[in-house]
Scaffold this motif. Structure first.
Motif, PDB file in Angstrom:
ATOM      1  N   LYS A  81      -5.880  -0.913  -6.153  1.00  0.00           N
ATOM      2  CA  LYS A  81      -6.998  -1.500  -6.881  1.00  0.00           C
ATOM      3  C   LYS A  81      -6.488  -2.016  -8.221  1.00  0.00           C
ATOM      4  O   LYS A  81      -5.757  -1.314  -8.914  1.00  0.00           O
ATOM      5  CB  LYS A  81      -8.111  -0.470  -7.110  1.00  0.00           C
ATOM      6  N   ARG A  84       1.649  -4.432  -9.353  1.00  0.00           N
ATOM      7  CA  ARG A  84       1.261  -4.394  -7.945  1.00  0.00           C
ATOM      8  C   ARG A  84       2.139  -5.299  -7.072  1.00  0.00           C
ATOM      9  O   ARG A  84       2.575  -4.886  -5.988  1.00  0.00           O
ATOM     10  CB  ARG A  84      -0.204  -4.812  -7.841  1.00  0.00           C
ATOM     11  N   LYS A 122      -4.939   2.444  -0.801  1.00  0.00           N
ATOM     12  CA  LYS A 122      -5.388   1.075  -1.008  1.00  0.00           C
ATOM     13  C   LYS A 122      -5.306   0.765  -2.494  1.00  0.00           C
ATOM     14  O   LYS A 122      -5.959   1.403  -3.317  1.00  0.00           O
ATOM     15  CB  LYS A 122      -6.818   0.894  -0.505  1.00  0.00           C
ATOM     16  N   SER A 175       0.813  -1.217   0.000  1.00  0.00           N
ATOM     17  CA  SER A 175       0.000   0.000   0.000  1.00  0.00           C
ATOM     18  C   SER A 175       0.846   1.266   0.000  1.00  0.00           C
ATOM     19  O   SER A 175       0.306   2.356   0.152  1.00  0.00           O
ATOM     20  CB  SER A 175      -0.929   0.013   1.228  1.00  0.00           C
TER      21      SER A 175
END
Length: 446
Positions: free
Chosen positions: A340, A355, A338, A328
């Motif tokens: 996504k 990510r 956060k 994060s």
């Protein structure tokens, strides 16, 4: 280094099967006796029994087993009590001490109880009782601790063998280290401090687990309409056991292949230390029943164990630690948000990147107190190749066809596995475009 090797015991004679079955019943009696002794001490608030008390309670010919087999059983029970106690101390109050009655328990022998002959393995069952005799594998050069287990279809012999690696490499003078971020969609994401990255796909594992869950649901739906103990009820139970056994073999194979690619990637680049983030906190989050099922099937503990074993064999120091907050935080500006989707997009500086690679980059600060740049090239690998015959068999299968067992399930079980990578190359390296400007940006990897 210990390694467990599995030998199939298909084709045992009825006499040997009856010996194994009765021995497992006796081993279950030993376990239940230790359970009763431990439960009585807990209810009376007395000191808990240890191995000496278990040994005194199970000696004297009370059980029709070899003495060292009995010792192995109560040592396993004592280890289960210690593991439950440690988990409860760490806050997992839902973990219970052993309390169930067991009907069967695996037969176990230490290495000193095994007798080796030229072509046979002899496992004693106690004085005055016939021993178990199995063929000796060619690779077995010395005595080894072993146990006989039931895998749902047939018996297996698990042997713990000491192996030495003759291809170890000396440690180099320059310290190189890497971090590993474990996941579900991607089994592992690796980032080195030299700017290289690897992503091992985990979609094949997810596909296998989803397929197995659907098959179990279909079988259970059919069993619910049968009379318990009937011929069809037992037939469906055997079909469920066969599919579960095949699923376990394939999942174990993919786990080994994926971790092997991670360790090979690190060995080729001279990595000396490997940090693996422990995602235990992420697994406890409640995310709805569908995601909760996926999280409950996430075997990250197995990946950590495999990483430690394979890294030790290649003389790579492997250790684990908390990874909280690594996924994060922006690796460029430190902004927290956060995430996504599969691409990490920072709302503060505009950074974009993979990510899982973001999480692995941020782990360097936790493990080595070092800030590393975001890698510009990412290598993608699959744990194993897709066999063309599987996909073709599933594609050409007639709708509604059933298996030979008459369960209504398709006879081809793995055609849909790894369907998303059916036409992909087994390896690809993607260069990331970095536009002009102060903050680096990566191309969308999709």
């Amino acid at each position: 280094m210990e390694r467990v090797r599995i030998v199939s015991l298909k084709g045992l004679s009825r006499r040997q099967e009856s010996i194994v079955r009765e021995g497992q019943r006796e081993a279950a009696r030993v376990w239940n006796s230790c359970r009763d002794l431990h439960l009585k001490a807990r209810h009376e608030h007395a000191p808990w029994p240890g191995r000496n008390e278990y040994h005194s309670a199970t000696r004297g010919g009370r059980f029709a087993l070899h003495s060292q087999t009995i010792q192995q059983v109560f040592r396993a029970f004592d280890a289960a009590v210690d593991a439950a106690r440690e988990n409860r101390r760490n806050g997992r109050k839902g973990i219970r001490y052993p309390y169930k009655d067991k009907r069967f328990f695996p037969l176990m022998w230490p290495a000193q109880a095994m007798h080796l002959e030229a072509k046979r393995i002899v496992l004693p069952m106690g004085r005055g009782r016939p021993s178990l005799v199995f063929p000796r594998p060619e690779w077995l050069t010395g005595k080894a601790a072993c146990k006989v287990v039931w895998n749902g279809v047939h018996y297996e012999l698990h042997m713990s063998v000491e192996e030495m690696d003759s291809t170890v490499r000396p440690l180099s003078a320059t310290e190189k280290h890497a971090t590993v971020d474990l996941g579900q969609i991607h089994q592992a994401a690796v980032v080195t401090n030299t700017g290289e990255a690897l992503v091992v796909s985990g979609r094949g594992l997810r596909s296998l687990k989803r397929l197995h869950s659907k098959q179990l649901g279909e079988i259970q739906k059919k069993r619910s309409r049968c009379t318990k103990g009937s011929r069809r009820w037992r037939k469906l139970g055997r079909a469920r056991a066969k599919r579960t056994l095949r699923y376990q073999r394939r999942v174990r194979d993919l786990h080994h292949k994926g971790i092997r690619q991670v360790v090979d990637f690190c060995r080729e680049r001279g990595i000396e230390a490997l940090f693996v983030g422990n995602p235990d906190g992420v697994r406890r989050n409640r995310c709805g029943r569908h995601q909760n099922q996926r999280m409950s099937q996430w075997e990250y503990g197995r990946d950590i164990d495999y990483l430690k074993q394979k890294a030790a064999k290649d003389r790579i120091v492997c250790f684990t630690g908390d990874e909280r907050g690594t996924s994060s935080r922006c690796p460029v500006c430190g902004h927290r948000q956060k995430p996504k989707g599969r691409n990490w997009r920072c709302k503060a500086c505009g950074f974009e990147g993979h990510r899982d690679i973001v999480g692995a980059v941020n782990m360097h600060q936790i493990a080595y107190d070092q800030v590393v740049p975001f890698p510009k090239r990412i290598t993608y690998l699959r744990p194993g190749p897709v066999r063309s015959g599987q996909a073709a068999g599933m594609k050409n299968r007639r709708p509604g066809s059933s298996s030979r067992l008459g369960t209504g399930l398709p006879s081809v079980l793995d055609g849909s596995c790894l369907a998303e990578s059916r036409n992909q190359a087994p390896q690809r390296t993607v260069p990331l475009r970095v536009p002009s400007g102060n903050s680096p940006r990566t191309a969308s990897l999709g």
